[in-house]
Enzyme design. Sequence first.
Site, PDB file in Angstrom:
ATOM      1  N   HIS A 193      12.604  11.654  -4.764  1.00  0.00           N
ATOM      2  CA  HIS A 193      13.334  12.311  -3.680  1.00  0.00           C
ATOM      3  C   HIS A 193      14.694  11.633  -3.592  1.00  0.00           C
ATOM      4  O   HIS A 193      14.772  10.407  -3.482  1.00  0.00           O
ATOM      5  CB  HIS A 193      12.585  12.180  -2.353  1.00  0.00           C
ATOM      6  CG  HIS A 193      13.208  12.954  -1.237  1.00  0.00           C
ATOM      7  ND1 HIS A 193      13.096  14.316  -1.133  1.00  0.00           N
ATOM      8  CD2 HIS A 193      13.966  12.547  -0.190  1.00  0.00           C
ATOM      9  CE1 HIS A 193      13.752  14.732  -0.052  1.00  0.00           C
ATOM     10  NE2 HIS A 193      14.296  13.674   0.529  1.00  0.00           N
ATOM     11  N   CYS A 220      -4.500   6.682 -11.997  1.00  0.00           N
ATOM     12  CA  CYS A 220      -5.800   6.067 -11.795  1.00  0.00           C
ATOM     13  C   CYS A 220      -6.586   6.044 -13.100  1.00  0.00           C
ATOM     14  O   CYS A 220      -6.168   6.592 -14.124  1.00  0.00           O
ATOM     15  CB  CYS A 220      -6.582   6.801 -10.709  1.00  0.00           C
ATOM     16  SG  CYS A 220      -6.780   8.570 -11.012  1.00  0.00           S
ATOM     17  N   SER A 253      -3.179  11.700 -11.308  1.00  0.00           N
ATOM     18  CA  SER A 253      -2.850  11.744  -9.878  1.00  0.00           C
ATOM     19  C   SER A 253      -1.518  12.431  -9.668  1.00  0.00           C
ATOM     20  O   SER A 253      -1.420  13.648  -9.840  1.00  0.00           O
ATOM     21  CB  SER A 253      -2.868  10.358  -9.220  1.00  0.00           C
ATOM     22  OG  SER A 253      -2.850  10.528  -7.814  1.00  0.00           O
TER      23      SER A 253
END
Length: 402
Positions: free
Chosen positions: A70, A85, A65
């Site tokens: 940030h 996943c 995934s």
Amino acid sequence: MTAEFTGWHVLAEFGGVDAALCDDLERLEAAMRKSLIAAGVTICDVVHKKFEPQGVTVLALLSESHASIHTYPESGDIFVDVFTCGSIGEGASKAVELLRDELSPKEVRMSTIRRGRAGHRVEEPVGEGLTRIWDVSDVIVDTHTPFQHMLIAKTEQGISLFSDNDRQSTEFSQLTYHEAMMVPAFVLAEKLEKVLIIGSGEGVASQMSVAAGATHVDHVDIDQLEVELCAEHLPYGYTTAELTAAVEGEGPITVHYADGWDFLAEAADAGTRYDVIVIDLPDERVEDAQHNRLYEAEFLQRCRALLAPGGVLCAQAGCATMWRNETLKRSWQRFHEQFGTVVHYGSDEHEWSFLFGLVEPIADPVQAMTNRLVTLPYRPETIDDRALVRGAIEPHALRAQQ
């Protein structure tokens, strides 16, 4: 090999990170790569962006995934987001923990969300700012009836029923709930021949009434689809065959798919009287809700008018815990306005409260209940005479209110 539709989504906030590190694109990307590889996930690509005058975003595309960071150098804060996943789902948690070690934040907040078929959860509102989380291992029914969102699912409490995210009953606790609601009513009533159940879609209350000696039970529920799905999928209450017979009126239980308000009016016109009337609906809401009208004074008056001499009205009245007892206080006040005798029963093994009203005053209703219990044809498994005595002691908040 078939892909496993499950995943772990880890959201984290790192605080107190060195400001220079928060603005160092190369070091941040290297730390992310190192953490992801060590966690066993596969990096397909990495993109990044250096902002002016400061700040960095790094985004990794994974076979499993994605991952991102940030940064806010001016405050030393970093948002982290990793989702993996399939069979390596737990790699997300490991990756975030390794990244934490690389960046050495002074403060860390992490939350993990299970997603996919293994990630279904029910968030049940408990009180202001409080939520109970139910982990669901298997969804059996997830549908919107004409009246509510209905979920039947497997939980750690067995097969469980939810209505608009409120737990209604579970395989492991339903007997405790239903006996707390029905047994005090059985032993308070002067006789037990005709019973009216409003709500209680699983059918346990109706069946328990018959076992206690009732010869006729009218079971009224407005939500036909819910009742049918409960009979089909719950391991307690009606079976589908039993429900079909009850709808046809074949036996002591008759099911009516009707609004409780309207049914009371029709029963009054017909001169019908009941020894026990039970209101078992989703919890009254503190805020306005359509079904609140079935808890309020006018509805109680309508029920009282249908009681036979010595009859009892029972209502599921919420919870005594201090952060969610507002509707219990309301019901307590209403019952005292309508009835000469009011008995409280609080389950000694759960959080439920029930109220029982009789038109005429009774000097010692609790003694009458314990005397009658030994002769009751139905033999309760979760209530004895000491439970009746303890449960009848009202919470202090109710006694103070009175």
